[in-house]
Design an enzyme around this catalytic site. Structure first.
Site, PDB file in Angstrom:
ATOM      1  N   CYS A 223      76.889  21.331  78.697  1.00 13.44           N
ATOM      2  CA  CYS A 223      76.664  20.330  79.744  1.00 13.44           C
ATOM      3  C   CYS A 223      75.613  19.264  79.452  1.00 13.44           C
ATOM      4  O   CYS A 223      75.785  18.137  79.922  1.00 13.44           O
ATOM      5  CB  CYS A 223      76.469  20.966  81.099  1.00 13.44           C
ATOM      6  SG  CYS A 223      75.273  22.220  81.126  1.00 13.44           S
TER       7      CYS A 223
ATOM      8  N   ARG B 281      67.915  18.077  66.645  1.00 12.43           N
ATOM      9  CA  ARG B 281      69.140  18.713  66.143  1.00 12.43           C
ATOM     10  C   ARG B 281      69.193  20.178  66.569  1.00 12.43           C
ATOM     11  O   ARG B 281      69.548  21.054  65.776  1.00 12.43           O
ATOM     12  CB  ARG B 281      69.295  18.560  64.630  1.00 12.43           C
ATOM     13  CG  ARG B 281      70.774  18.705  64.203  1.00 12.43           C
ATOM     14  CD  ARG B 281      70.963  18.689  62.680  1.00 12.43           C
ATOM     15  NE  ARG B 281      70.384  17.549  62.053  1.00 12.43           N
ATOM     16  CZ  ARG B 281      69.545  17.645  61.000  1.00 12.43           C
ATOM     17  NH1 ARG B 281      69.247  18.809  60.491  1.00 12.43           N
ATOM     18  NH2 ARG B 281      69.052  16.549  60.467  1.00 12.43           N
ATOM     19  N   SER B 282      68.816  20.453  67.834  1.00 11.72           N
ATOM     20  CA  SER B 282      68.882  21.839  68.312  1.00 11.72           C
ATOM     21  C   SER B 282      70.342  22.228  68.500  1.00 11.72           C
ATOM     22  O   SER B 282      71.219  21.370  68.660  1.00 11.72           O
ATOM     23  CB  SER B 282      68.120  21.996  69.625  1.00 11.72           C
ATOM     24  OG  SER B 282      68.799  21.332  70.663  1.00 11.72           O
TER      25      SER B 282
HETATM   26  P1  NAD Z   1      64.313  22.647  70.482  1.00 12.21           P
HETATM   27  O1  NAD Z   1      62.880  22.974  70.303  1.00 12.21           O
HETATM   28  O2  NAD Z   1      65.344  23.690  70.285  1.00 12.21           O
HETATM   29  O3  NAD Z   1      64.696  21.454  69.463  1.00 12.21           O
HETATM   30  C1  NAD Z   1      63.852  20.368  69.218  1.00 12.21           C
HETATM   31  C2  NAD Z   1      64.473  19.466  68.144  1.00 12.21           C
HETATM   32  O4  NAD Z   1      63.637  18.335  67.957  1.00 12.21           O
HETATM   33  C3  NAD Z   1      64.625  20.140  66.777  1.00 12.21           C
HETATM   34  O5  NAD Z   1      65.820  19.709  66.175  1.00 12.21           O
HETATM   35  C4  NAD Z   1      63.414  19.613  66.004  1.00 12.21           C
HETATM   36  O6  NAD Z   1      63.593  19.618  64.601  1.00 12.21           O
HETATM   37  C5  NAD Z   1      63.331  18.207  66.561  1.00 12.21           C
HETATM   38  N1  NAD Z   1      61.987  17.663  66.412  1.00 12.21           N
HETATM   39  C6  NAD Z   1      60.826  18.177  66.872  1.00 12.21           C
HETATM   40  N2  NAD Z   1      59.812  17.362  66.524  1.00 12.21           N
HETATM   41  C7  NAD Z   1      60.339  16.323  65.843  1.00 12.21           C
HETATM   42  C8  NAD Z   1      59.816  15.155  65.230  1.00 12.21           C
HETATM   43  N3  NAD Z   1      58.507  14.902  65.247  1.00 12.21           N
HETATM   44  N4  NAD Z   1      60.670  14.310  64.630  1.00 12.21           N
HETATM   45  C9  NAD Z   1      61.979  14.543  64.593  1.00 12.21           C
HETATM   46  N5  NAD Z   1      62.542  15.627  65.160  1.00 12.21           N
HETATM   47  C10 NAD Z   1      61.743  16.501  65.776  1.00 12.21           C
HETATM   48  O7  NAD Z   1      64.437  21.973  71.925  1.00 12.21           O
HETATM   49  P2  NAD Z   1      65.747  21.677  72.869  1.00 12.21           P
HETATM   50  O8  NAD Z   1      66.206  22.903  73.529  1.00 12.21           O
HETATM   51  O9  NAD Z   1      66.712  20.851  72.151  1.00 12.21           O
HETATM   52  O10 NAD Z   1      65.027  20.787  73.984  1.00 12.21           O
HETATM   53  C11 NAD Z   1      64.431  19.558  73.639  1.00 12.21           C
HETATM   54  C12 NAD Z   1      63.915  18.881  74.889  1.00 12.21           C
HETATM   55  O11 NAD Z   1      65.010  18.520  75.710  1.00 12.21           O
HETATM   56  C13 NAD Z   1      63.008  19.739  75.751  1.00 12.21           C
HETATM   57  O12 NAD Z   1      61.999  18.913  76.292  1.00 12.21           O
HETATM   58  C14 NAD Z   1      63.936  20.244  76.823  1.00 12.21           C
HETATM   59  O13 NAD Z   1      63.264  20.576  78.019  1.00 12.21           O
HETATM   60  C15 NAD Z   1      64.838  19.063  77.002  1.00 12.21           C
HETATM   61  N6  NAD Z   1      66.166  19.395  77.537  1.00 12.21           N
HETATM   62  C16 NAD Z   1      66.628  18.599  78.522  1.00 12.21           C
HETATM   63  C17 NAD Z   1      67.861  18.844  79.076  1.00 12.21           C
HETATM   64  C18 NAD Z   1      68.349  17.917  80.153  1.00 12.21           C
HETATM   65  O14 NAD Z   1      69.447  18.068  80.650  1.00 12.21           O
HETATM   66  N7  NAD Z   1      67.582  16.921  80.494  1.00 12.21           N
HETATM   67  C19 NAD Z   1      68.631  19.915  78.647  1.00 12.21           C
HETATM   68  C20 NAD Z   1      68.164  20.703  77.589  1.00 12.21           C
HETATM   69  C21 NAD Z   1      66.908  20.410  77.038  1.00 12.21           C
END
Ligand code: NAD
Length: 309
Positions: free
Chosen positions: A142, A177-178
């Protein structure tokens, strides 16, 4: 400054209205159960929005909190309960591979988040239906789906091109890239025709379907490119870095780009980005919740079709 700031509330409005009308006119009451087994304030906030949007649209939402070691049994209980039509879990729970295991414990027929391996596999392989007769669309994760809808809303998708090719010619950078958001999003956009630079902490990969979209599904290549190479080329920049100190360098953004942030933290400097971007979407959470409910109604219908068959 001619930047247009577009809020998730407005983008999600038509989806919420449609959900409300569908649920009311068909006199149905789909039930979504959300499991909260962590102390993350962002998860609690997301649960709060889910409850609010569900109340507004007519979905029955129940938040179940539990200790993380009890979560597996609680999910199985909900899987077996015919009164529960959709299940979601607020991740991270363990923050490691056990979370991936839990994503597959949720029954595929109730997985509103689209995180089950079957959905993820189909998405990466550009398989859009669950059945051969093409009556049941696959559930798409989603948040990536919400981001696609944001891009449709702001006009990045070109409506005169056929479905599946509507991003042909667009260049998109995704900073994240999560497995939950960034990688599936890169695949979805590349499958729709975009050239995507997928940035993570270790480097940049390119997702694309080749020149003239000759490939049926995207391929991925490793690059030696850096953020400073790809940002000036990008029509769209999407960022989700989970850190309060991270900021996308505004000076590298192409004039007139579309900039979208899905991180809980503000990855763009709000004032600086408005000097460069044509469109700035500071948050997308409300669109994600609308997609969650849309997936729920879809699964509710599939469950009823299966029961009737
Ligand atoms: P995660 O920690 O699994 O992944 C973070 C990603 O960012 C990784 O790929 C990492 O390599 C990359 N990253 C981190 N620092 C970096 C940098 N300096 N330069 C380049 N890439 C970098 O986190 P996630 O689960 O993907 O969540 C990320 C964010 O999105 C969180 O703040 C989360 O709360 C938010 N989120 C929002 C929604 C929404 O619907 N708004 C949904 C899911 C997650």
């Amino acid at each position: 400054m001619s930047c247009k700031v577009v809020l998730a509330q407005g983008i999600s409005a038509s989806y919420r209205e449609e959900l409300k009308n569908t649920i009311k006119s068909r006199n149905i009451r789909p039930k979504l159960v959300g499991f909260l087994a962590n102390e993350d304030p962002a998860a609690a906030k997301y649960a709060e929005w889910t409850a609010k949007t569900c109340a507004e649209t007519g979905v029955e939402f129940e938040l179940r909190t539990c200790a993380r070691n009890d979560l597996e049994d609680k999910i199985i209980e909900a899987n077996q309960d015919a009164g529960v039509h959709g299940i979601m879990v607020y991740y991270p729970v363990f923050g490691d591979r056990q979370d991936q295991y839990l994503q597959n414990v949720v029954d595929v027929s109730k997985d509103v988040e689209g995180l089950h391996h079957k959905y993820v596999y189909n998405m990466y392989h550009n398989i859009r239906f669950l059945d051969e007769a093409k009556t049941k669309k696959c559930i798409i994760p989603c948040t990536p789906l919400g981001l696609v809808k944001v891009m449709e809303y702001v006009g990045v998708y070109n409506g005169i091109l056929p479905h599946g090719n509507r991003l042909h010619g667009r260049v998109v950078t995704i900073i994240n890239r999560s497995e939950i958001v960034g990688r599936p999003l890169a695949a979805l956009l590349a499958n729709d025709g975009a050239r995507v630079y997928s940035v993570d902490i270790n480097g940049i990969q390119e997702f694309h379907r080749g020149v003239g979209l000759q490939l049926k599904k995207h391929e991925v290549t490793e690059t030696t490119l850096k953020v400073e190479d790809v940002l000036p080329l990008s029509d769209v920049v999407i960022t989700g870095v989970p850190s309060p100190s991270y900021k996308v360098p505004s000076n590298l953004i192409r004039d007139g780009a579309v900039c979208i942030n899905f991180s809980t933290f503000k990855n763009f400097d709000g004032e600086e980005i408005k000097k460069k971007a044509a469109i700035y979407v500071p948050a997308v959470g409300k669109v994600t919740v609308a997609m969650l409910e849309r997936n729920l109604v879809r699964l509710y219908d599939y469950q009823n079709q299966d029961r009737a068959a």
